[in-house]
Structure formats: structure tokens, C-alpha cells
Design an enzyme around this catalytic site. Structure first.
Site, PDB file in Angstrom:
ATOM      1  N   GLU A 110     -34.245 -11.463  -4.494  1.00 23.56           N
ATOM      2  CA  GLU A 110     -35.075 -10.833  -3.455  1.00 23.56           C
ATOM      3  C   GLU A 110     -35.048 -11.584  -2.132  1.00 23.56           C
ATOM      4  O   GLU A 110     -34.969 -10.977  -1.077  1.00 23.56           O
ATOM      5  CB  GLU A 110     -36.533 -10.725  -3.933  1.00 23.56           C
ATOM      6  CG  GLU A 110     -36.837  -9.486  -4.761  1.00 23.56           C
ATOM      7  CD  GLU A 110     -36.341  -9.610  -6.189  1.00 23.56           C
ATOM      8  OE1 GLU A 110     -35.831 -10.689  -6.542  1.00 23.56           O
ATOM      9  OE2 GLU A 110     -36.464  -8.627  -6.947  1.00 23.56           O
ATOM     10  N   HIS A 148     -47.177  -8.135 -13.175  1.00 22.03           N
ATOM     11  CA  HIS A 148     -46.535  -6.911 -12.703  1.00 22.03           C
ATOM     12  C   HIS A 148     -47.528  -5.885 -12.185  1.00 22.03           C
ATOM     13  O   HIS A 148     -47.205  -4.716 -12.083  1.00 22.03           O
ATOM     14  CB  HIS A 148     -45.720  -6.268 -13.837  1.00 22.03           C
ATOM     15  CG  HIS A 148     -44.485  -7.037 -14.187  1.00 22.03           C
ATOM     16  ND1 HIS A 148     -44.527  -8.223 -14.868  1.00 22.03           N
ATOM     17  CD2 HIS A 148     -43.179  -6.789 -13.938  1.00 22.03           C
ATOM     18  CE1 HIS A 148     -43.290  -8.682 -15.035  1.00 22.03           C
ATOM     19  NE2 HIS A 148     -42.456  -7.838 -14.480  1.00 22.03           N
TER      20      HIS A 148
END
Lengths: 388, 374
Positions: free
Chosen positions: B107, B176
Site C-alpha cells: 500500500e 478489519h
């Protein structure tokens, strides 16, 4: 896309003395120079040590580097006089990298670097007044006084900053290269970083993608051997930064030799356009500490610093070459340096006249399109603005 | 300021769907001749067209990529996998691998590359599989993207969109499930959008891609499959929703409920339940976290005199806290009761189904809070 105008460098002055002299060389006669050291390659055949140049270029190298040197030393004084605030990272000692690189590329190629950016800005067409005014936070500054030392930009000259976060500029540079390839521009990006940043994870993430996608990215490690106060051997298990790309080829270059830098950058540009990324490690040195807050002598000996100055100074090397090829006399070079000193002093005086930015500038450039949204100051009932 | 709010109250807040006029520039368009799979939604000719949020996003991406060669999509699994949640289905086949780019799981690296491409003038859309993973790239979102136009005094703007699912899904656990609206919403230089319906998804994503500034686009995984009615105007390729304007989903007069993303649906259900008890709630869909449509919210509270803010994320320093402050600063005299905040529980998201349910706002929570105010 990036708009590019070819501009004569503001650093180039009339070569009055070279032309008016009775020297046998015209300003464009080719001269061959040997680099001080051979290049060392990693997974690649290094280029030749013989570099083509001209009297004009030799004189220009001298002038440009002397100007950069003078600018940085003047900035030191301005900082001590408290006219420059915050961080100020000076480049003196490393000028050969900026000047050699610039001579091998065009303004359509992109350069991105970290915070030691004043001289690279100059090389990309920035003016002394823009630089000093920005350092002093005035409205004539290249970022209107809103950026400061670490945030010089000149998109029209292919210079993308000027970044304060160590290592971030490397993925950004690979992004510039990505965009160049996407736009089919046939140009390259030089993403510059130091030996301290060379261990950053995001560098390897970006390098992986650059190699995977054959991006025209050239990663240039300006190895001045110290990441702030930490010597390279204390920070890196392998300080052979030109080898750290593993599957990406690399070249080790004497960064104090402007012609070695020129040759390496020319070589790297050709390589990157055909084969994707390459790493250049410039073996260089900074005379100042990491920044103006760092004396630079607690982790290095004064002997080391003066030793480099005596043996490897980049400006001195060019001076010797100019004299050896009989392109100017000692006095003429000293006169040039005097001219440069005056040029810098004049620019500082002009920059000092520039006012601080208008208070309304606090709220400008937050967005390109503000949609008439309100933005607030510290006391939101007292200070507010509508963003256009 | 007071005058501004009053005049806007008269004009009503949001709900408008302005189709922004645009000159389209076609640069050398290279269409690969892959199988042309239609990536748009159901287009049955019966009375009401319905479109899922997934198809809304897909069609918005497709249309913007057709209209502007500089727009590209990059992220994990966006290409050959057709999108981790199938939002980018068919786009690789239609636009080719140069413009729909599968990235490695890095990322920080690919966000930096996206931002650098935006510096040069491209218009990347960077997808995160969830915004939890964007934390690895947050330096680039904030320091490289949000602040650059300001630091360069306008020399370099960053026309990039960071998008992906935000907030809780179902049973995915603590790492998450976080909602990042408050974090990004506090940063000057960013625009932060949170669509709810398919109309929102299409109009806001198109506006985000066309916007010259960095936009954080917070989707919701559980909404992807939900279908909403869409008008012909919404389906048109020039459809765009203005950034910074909230939508009053349901008019009311007794209490204002502000919400965004999935919580809009919950708030509308809560409004139905409240109506059975004669409480007429006004439900506002914020659509835009930054800029926040303070005038619509204040205008509504000046009418109803009561406010419940609803969000999925942590309440401390959250979106509801900011809305409450805005009301206290600008409409204090209009409040007949303190502001109520409904938010996610102050805990990392647990896995067990019963605990997870307790950790997230439910419709009953919104109803109960509204009733406390009456």
C-alpha cells in the site's frame, strides 16, 4: 500533463572573458575528460570513464557550482541571523550531483528529492530571489512563503519538490515515471534520496513495481555517508547502496566529480528508457551538518571534513580542469566568484524587500476548488474565510 | 453567518442533483478488443430502474475512464480478479492492463506511485481492499497528497481518488472493521465523501474523479449488494452530485437525525418506527464528511430543535462530535434538548456475533436516543 518550457538557465552568464581572450579553443570545441575514478557496476556493464565536454560547459559547471556554493553559505548566515526559521538543510559539498545531472538531461525529465533541495531547485530553473524569499517566508518565494526550505517546487521546470518525509519521495518519483510512461513521453524521472532513506521499506515497494512495470525511473542515492548523525555503517547492514536493488542494476559514481555524474546520468537515462529502473549511488559529502541545528562535528572529525574539502571538493576540481585546459586564468575565475558573490548579495537584498504573505493567504490553495466552503482560524468566530 | 444559514434554510438543503457541465477531452484512446462485457446495471424498461451500489460504482468508473484518458484504476485484485468485491468487474477487459493495474500488496508503495502520477497530471483512482490497509499508506494520503497544493502555493495539485470499503463488514474482527471518516475528515486539503445509495455512489464518485483535489471516498462493503431505485438522470453519463452538500432523505419536524453510509439506512428504518409513535424525524444523509454541510444540518436543527447524530465509528473525536460542536456554536438557542450521539462502541471490534452486534449501532439505539429527546 507537465507543461515544459525550455528556458535558458538563469545561471548562464555571458562568457565574456572566454570569448574575448586569445585562447585557441572556441567555446564548443569538444574536450575529453577522464573521470577521477572508474564506475563500479552491479549487474550492468559500467560506462566509459571518458566524458565529452566543451569549454563552454566546463566554465558553466564552475559558475553553476560556485553559485550554488555561495547560495548555501549565504543561507547559513541568514539562518544565524534568524531570517530563516525552522529547518534548513544545506547542500554545500554535493553541488556536483545537481550540476552533473542537469547537464545530462532536459527539463522534460523530472527530478524529485527530499529536503536538501535548494540547489536542485536552482538547477531546474529556479531563481536566487525565489529561493531566498521562500527561505525567509516572503511572498516572492517560489511557494509564496507558504512552503519553506523543504518545499521548493517548479512543475514547469520538471522539479517536483521538496519533501519533508524521508523516503516518501521515492514512490512519488516512481509515480512520475509511471505517468511519463503512461503518457508515452520518452522521458525519465530521477528520484533522489540519501543514505538514511535507502533503508526505507517504501523504497523497495516502489522499486519492485518500477521493475515489474519497466518504469523509466532512476533512483539516485546521494550517499553523503551520514543519515543525520548516524554513519552509514551504523544504519545499514549493507551500505553498498548501488547493490541494494538486487535484481535492479546499479552504478557507483564519484559524486564529487561533476563529469562522472554527467556520464552516469546520461547512461542511466538511456538505460531506463529501454530497460526500466536503475540505481545510481553518488559517493558525495556534505560540509554542513544534517541541518542548521546540527553542528555536524559530534559524529565526524574535523579532519575528515577538511580532508574531503582538500582532496575532493567538486568546485576545486572544476577550477583545476578549467586552468589545466587554459580556458581562464586564476584571476578571471576569482572575478567570476566575486560576480557571483555580488549576484547572491543582490538577490538577498531583493528578497528581504519582499513582504510577508498577505494574511488572506492563510486560506488560499487548500483546494483548487473550494466550493465556497468555510475555513476557520484559531478562534472560529473571529477568523474565517470562504474557499473559492 | 447567521444570515447565510437562514437564507439557506429557506432554500432547503441538498437533494439537488446538478449535472456539472464538462468539456471532455479525448486523448489517444486505445481500446483493446477484449470481449466487450457490459458493466452497467440492470436496465429493464419497467417503471422503476434499480441499481446496486456495486453497479453504480462500476458504471461510474467505466464512464469516467471512457471520458478521460488520464483516469486509471490501481489496487490489489482490481484487474484480473475483477475486483476483490467485484466493483471493477469488466474494466480490465474494456480498458486494458495499462489503465486497470493490479498492484502487489504494498500500500505505501502503490499509494506513493499513484500520488506521484497525480502530480504529473494523471487522474488515478487508488483502491484499498479496505481502508484498514490504507493506514499503511496514510503518510502519502496526508503528507504527499492533501498538503501539496498548499505547500506549493498552487504549483502542484493532486487530482487523485482514494476509495474502498470503510467501517465494519460482518464478522471480520478488530483489524478489519474500523471507520476512518473522523481521521480523514479532520485534514485540510482532503475532501471526504461517504455515499449511501446507488445515486450517491454514482454521482459522488464521478464528482470525486473529476475533482482537481485529493478525495477520500469511503464506501461500505455491506452496501455493495443493495439495490436502490435510480432515475434516468442518475443513469445518464453526465450525472454528478455536488461535493459538500448533504441530502435530506426524509423531511420531518420533531427531531433531526444525521447519518452517513450504512447508518442512513438504519436511520430511515428508525424514522419509520418513530413515526408509529407520532414522532416525525428528519433524516439527513451527510454524503460529504469534508466539507461538512453545516448549513443544512444547522438549518434542520433550527426547524426541529433536536438532534441525534449517528455514525458507525468511534464516537470520541468523531463526526458526531464535530456536528454537535457546530450546532452548539451556531444554533445553541434553537436546541430544546442536549445533542444525542450514537456511535460504535469504544472497543476494538469483537468477533462473536452477539458482541459484534453490541459494538455497532442498531436501529433500536437510534429510536431510543430520539425518544429520549422528545
Amino acid at each position: 500533463m507537465a507543461q515544459l518550457t525550455h528556458r535558458t538557465s538563469s545561471l548562464l552568464k555571458p562568457l565574456s572573458f572566454a570569448l574575448s581572450s586569445t585562447r585557441h579553443l572556441s567555446s564548443t570545441t569538444p574536450i575529453t575528460v577522464e573521470t577521477s575514478l572508474p564506475f563500479t557496476g552491479h549487474n550492468i556493464e559500467p560506462p566509459s570513464r571518458s566524458v565529452e565536454t566543451t569549454p563552454q560547459e566546463l566554465i558553466k559547471f564552475f559558475r553553476d557550482m560556485a553559485l550554488m556554493r555561495r547560495m548555501e553559505i549565504a543561507s547559513d548566515s541568514l539562518y544565524k541571523a534568524k531570517l530563516i526559521r525552522g529547518f534548513c538543510h544545506l547542500y554545500d559539498g554535493q553541488e556536483a550531483v545537481a550540476v552533473g545531472m542537469e547537464s545530462a538531461i532536459t527539463r522534460k525529465d523530472c527530478i524529485i528529492t527530499a529536503y536538501r533541495d535548494h540547489c536542485l531547485f536552482l538547477g531546474r530553473g529556479g531563481t536566487l530571489v525565489e529561493a531566498f524569499a521562500e527561505l525567509m517566508g516572503r511572498k516572492e518565494g517560489c511557494s509564496k512563503g507558504k512552503g519553506g526550505s523543504m518545499h521548493f517546487y517548479k512543475k514547469e521546470g520538471g522539479f517536483y519538490g521538496g519533501h519533508g518525509i524521508v523516503g516518501a519521495q521515492v514512490p512519488l518519483g516512481c509515480g512520475l515515471a509511471f505517468a511519463q510512461k503512461y503518457s508515452k513521453d520518452e522521458n525519465v524521472t530521477f528520484a533522489m534520496y540519501g543514505d538514511g532513506a535507502a533503508n526505507q521499506g517504501q523504497l523497495f515497494e516502489a522499486l519492485n513495481m518500477a521493475a515489474l512495470w519497466d518504469l523509466p525511473a532512476i533512483l539516485v542515492c546521494e550517499n553523503n555517508h551520514y543519515g543525520m548523525g548516524t554513519a552509514e555503517w551504523r544504519a545499514a547492514k549493507s551500505p553498498a547502496y548501488y547493490k541494494r536493488g538486487d535484481y535492479v542494476p546499479g552504478l557507483k559514481v564519484d559524486g564529487m566529480d561533476a563529469f562522472a555524474v554527467k556520464q552516469a546520468c546520461k547512461f542511466a537515462k538511456e538505460h531506463a528508457l529501454k530497460n526500466g529502473p536503475i540505481i545510481l549511488e553518488m559517493d558525495t559529502y556534505r560540509y554542513h551538518g544534517h541541518s542548521m541545528s546540527d553542528p555536524g562535528s559530534t559524529y565526524r572529525t574535523r579532519d575528515e571534513i577538511s580532508g574531503v574539502r582538500q582532496e575532493r571538493d567538486p568546485v576545486e576540481r572544476i577550477r583545476k580542469l578549467v586552468l589545466a585546459h587554459d580556458l581562464a586564468t586564476e584571476k578571471e575565475l576569482k572575478d567570476t566568484e566575486k560576480e557571483i558573490r555580488k549576484e547572491v548579495d543582490d538577490a538577498i537584498a531583493k528578497a528581504k524587500e519582499s513582504p510577508l504573505p498577505d494574511p488572506s493567504e492563510l486560506f488560499t490553495n487548500i483546494y483548487v476548488k473550494g466550493y465556497g466552503v468555510e475555513s476557520y482560524g484559531a478562534d472560529r468566530k473571529e477568523l474565517r474565510a470562504v474557499l473559492p | 453567518m447567521l444570515i447565510k444559514i437562514l437564507t439557506r434554510l429557506v432554500g432547503g438543503g441538498g437533494g439537488g442533483v446538478a449535472a456539472a457541465p464538462r468539456s471532455v477531452s479525448f486523448l489517444n484512446k486505445t481500446f483493446r478488443n477484449y470481449s466487450s462485457s457490459s458493466s452497467s446495471s440492470s436496465s429493464n424498461s419497467s417503471s422503476v430502474k434499480k441499481m446496486t451500489v456495486r453497479d453504480a460504482l462500476n458504471s461510474a468508473l467505466d464512464e469516467e475512464m471512457c471520458a478521460d484518458r488520464r483516469v486509471l484504476l490501481m489496487g490489489e485484485e482490481v484487474g484480473e480478479y475483477q475486483g476483490a468485491y467485484k466493483v471493477s468487474k469488466g474494466l480490465l477487459q474494456k480498458h486494458g492492463p495499462e489503465r486497470v493495474i493490479d498492484t502487489p500488496i504494498t500500500e505505501a508503495g502503490f499509494t506513493g506511485i499513484g500520488v506521484g502520477a497525480a502530480y504529473y497530471g494523471l487522474r488515478p483512482v487508488v483502491e484499498y481492499m479496505t481502508f484498514n490497509f490504507a493506514m499503511q499508506a496514510i503518510d502519502h494520503i496526508i503528507n504527499s497528497a492533501a498538503k501539496t497544493n498548499y505547500m506549493s502555493a498552487g504549483n502542484i495539485n493532486v487530482p487523485i481518488v482514494f476509495r474502498g470499503p470503510n467501517g465494519a463488514a460482518a464478522g471480520v474482527g478488530a483489524q478489519h472493521s474500523q471507520c476512518y471518516s473522523a481521521w480523514y475528515g479532520s485534514v485540510p486539503g482532503l475532501k471526504v465523501l461517504a455515499p449511501y445509495s446507488s445515486e450517491d455512489a454514482r454521482g459522488l464518485l464521478k464528482a470525486a474523479i473529476r475533482d482537481p483535489d485529493p478525495v477520500v471516498f469511503l464506501e461500505n462493503e455491506l452496501l455493495y449488494g443493495e439495490a436502490f431505485p435510480v432515475s434516468d438522470e442518475v443513469v445518464d453519463s453526465s450525472f454528478c452530485i455536488p461535493i459538500g452538500k448533504a441530502k435530506i432523505e426524509k423531511q420531518g419536524k420533531h427531531v433531526t437525525i444525521t447519518s452517513f453510509s450504512k447508518m442512513v439506512g438504519f436511520s430511515l428504518k428508525a424514522a419509520e418506527i418513530l413515526a408509529e409513535d407520532g414522532i416525525d424525524a428528519e433524516v439527513i444523509n451527510l454524503r460529504s464528511i469534508r466539507p461538512l454541510d453545516r448549513s443544512t444540518i444547522n438549518g434542520s436543527v433550527r426547524k426541529t430543535n433536536r438532534l441525534v447524530t449517528v455514525e458507525e465509528g468511534y464516537p470520541q473525536h468523531g463526526v458526531g462530535a464535530e456536528i454537535c460542536a457546530s450546532i452548539v456554536e451556531d444554533s445553541f438557542d434553537y436546541l430544546d434538548a442536549p445533542v444525542e450521539r450514537i456511535g460504535g462502541a469504544d472497543v476494538p471490534m469483537p468477533y462473536a456475533a452477539n458482541l459484534e452486534r453490541m459494538a455497532l449501532p442498531q436501529v433500536d439505539d437510534i429510536v431510543r436516543a430520539a425518544k429520549r429527546l422528545i
